[in-house]
Design an enzyme around this catalytic site. Sequence first.
Site, PDB file in Angstrom:
ATOM      1  CG  ASP A 177      -2.312   0.420   0.962  1.00 39.74           C
ATOM      2  OD1 ASP A 177      -2.480   1.258   0.061  1.00 39.74           O
ATOM      3  OD2 ASP A 177      -3.247  -0.029   1.652  1.00 39.74           O
ATOM      4  CG  ASP A 211      -9.756   1.569  -0.576  1.00 42.18           C
ATOM      5  OD1 ASP A 211      -8.787   1.641  -1.360  1.00 42.18           O
ATOM      6  OD2 ASP A 211      -9.640   1.452   0.650  1.00 42.18           O
ATOM      7  CD  GLU A 220      -0.255   4.676  -7.603  1.00 45.86           C
ATOM      8  OE1 GLU A 220      -1.219   4.186  -8.241  1.00 45.86           O
ATOM      9  OE2 GLU A 220       0.104   5.867  -7.708  1.00 45.86           O
ATOM     10  CD1 TRP A 221      -5.365   2.961  -2.895  1.00 49.04           C
ATOM     11  CD2 TRP A 221      -4.116   4.804  -2.649  1.00 49.04           C
ATOM     12  NE1 TRP A 221      -4.715   2.875  -1.690  1.00 49.04           N
ATOM     13  CE2 TRP A 221      -3.955   4.000  -1.516  1.00 49.04           C
ATOM     14  CE3 TRP A 221      -3.428   6.013  -2.726  1.00 49.04           C
ATOM     15  CZ2 TRP A 221      -3.124   4.359  -0.459  1.00 49.04           C
ATOM     16  CZ3 TRP A 221      -2.601   6.372  -1.670  1.00 49.04           C
ATOM     17  CH2 TRP A 221      -2.464   5.553  -0.563  1.00 49.04           C
ATOM     18  N   GLY A 222      -3.987   4.184  -8.235  1.00 50.32           N
ATOM     19  CA  GLY A 222      -4.056   4.792  -9.556  1.00 50.32           C
ATOM     20  C   GLY A 222      -3.650   6.252  -9.588  1.00 50.32           C
TER      21      GLY A 222
HETATM   22  C1  GLA Z   1      -6.042   1.060   1.682  1.00 49.02           C
HETATM   23  C2  GLA Z   1      -6.220   0.029   0.567  1.00 49.02           C
HETATM   24  C3  GLA Z   1      -7.304  -0.940   0.976  1.00 49.02           C
HETATM   25  C4  GLA Z   1      -6.928  -1.633   2.287  1.00 49.02           C
HETATM   26  C5  GLA Z   1      -6.670  -0.585   3.371  1.00 49.02           C
HETATM   27  C6  GLA Z   1      -6.071  -1.197   4.622  1.00 49.02           C
HETATM   28  O1  GLA Z   1      -7.172   1.858   1.812  1.00 49.02           O
HETATM   29  O2  GLA Z   1      -6.519   0.659  -0.651  1.00 49.02           O
HETATM   30  O3  GLA Z   1      -7.520  -1.900  -0.039  1.00 49.02           O
HETATM   31  O4  GLA Z   1      -5.788  -2.415   2.085  1.00 49.02           O
HETATM   32  O5  GLA Z   1      -5.768   0.422   2.928  1.00 49.02           O
HETATM   33  O6  GLA Z   1      -5.764  -0.247   5.602  1.00 49.02           O
END
Ligand code: GLA
Length: 409
Positions: free
Chosen positions: A153, A211, A188-190
């Site tokens: 993450d 998420d 890293e969510w894009g």
């Molecule tokens: C981030 C990630 C999630 C999850 C949480 C855990 O938000 O994108 O998928 O792993 O952290 O804290």
Amino acid sequence: MKRIFIFIFFISILLQQGNAQVNGQDGKLLAPTPPMGWMSWNFFADKINEKDLMEMADAMLSSGMAKAGYNYIFIDDGWQGGRDNKNNMIADPQKFPSGIKALSKYMHDRGLKLGIYSDAAQLTCAGYTASLGFEEQDAKTFASWDIDYLKYDYCHAHEDSNTAKIRYKAMADALRKTGRDIIFGICEWGERQPWKWAAQTGGQLWRTTHDVRDKWKKRPTESWGLGILDILDTNAGLNEYAGPGHWNDADMLIAGLYGKKGPSGDGGGTGCTDVEYQSQFSLWAMMNSPLYATNDLRSMNEATKHILLNEEIIALNQDPLGKQAERKINNDSINVFVKPLANGDVAVAVLNRSEKPQSITINFSTLGLTEKYAIRDLWLHQKSASGNKWKGVVAPHETKVFRLIKQSK
Ligand code: GLA
């Protein structure tokens, strides 16, 4: 200062060269098809423990999920218990009294695999011990526990792309150095367009968005919280970046959560209908996203089983050609996706995004599919037409999925 800039410049050049991906120890692809399994976050958040995870593994076997291809249990955030006096990462002894190695033995003895989680900073998203500065040591620890997958993450880390590339590469290199094949999932969510660099830094997959929440779509009044359609609209355009060994990760499946409180219930995640869960599953399979269920496998209802265990849909996701579907039609009411398959068949998915039933005629030749086909409906599990056309009604938020089986002329 000048030297630091020159160093960063050269590192960024190095990271931008080519598009090569990092393979396993034997030179073969580490993830030739998208990984499948069950991930702990959306159901348990950080309230995880070894007993629940072992029960989830048992349920994966007894429910038929393992037989259908789901073979990973992914431990998400919250397993960590800090570091020992030699700085080795340890699991929380209350949550994992037998230790992670015993848990991975439990999985391996049953033909399953174990994934774990860390973060490219000092703390994880939920505030637990993370791996920055300890990459080699932590990678060795994970390898010594026989871990098969690491989700990495990016909370609490510098926002710029170069830092992200350097930190992800450090962990990918450390994993390879252990001599154990560990799939590396970049999370890293894009935000820094990882589809352009993550494979080269050593990732086999990369999250493309923030998420997922348990909802169809972000409402106009909400400032955050992505639903199925929001993620679809980012991920669908990234088809050219995915292929065997390197996948766009559209985040977890929410089928069966039904608005359960917890991470997926934040940000307006009040739950979806089974039709919507079925759509997410269909579309994620068409887009070659990894398939990670997150519901409680120990108490799945029939509707959820019907979705997650549809082996004809799973076969599209696991098709060896590894081509992510292309969105050929994209308007406010209808989306049509086309996915070529290894044996010459083609999968076509038709999503109704609108609030009204849509009567639709699809002429496959207008999608460039000019062969003669037998058309199989992969939700009804039956032949639905022959030739080059399908006509029917798609319910609001429903996705129909067809396999066009090539006929000899
Ligand atoms: C981030 C990630 C999630 C999850 C949480 C855990 O938000 O994108 O998928 O792993 O952290 O804290």
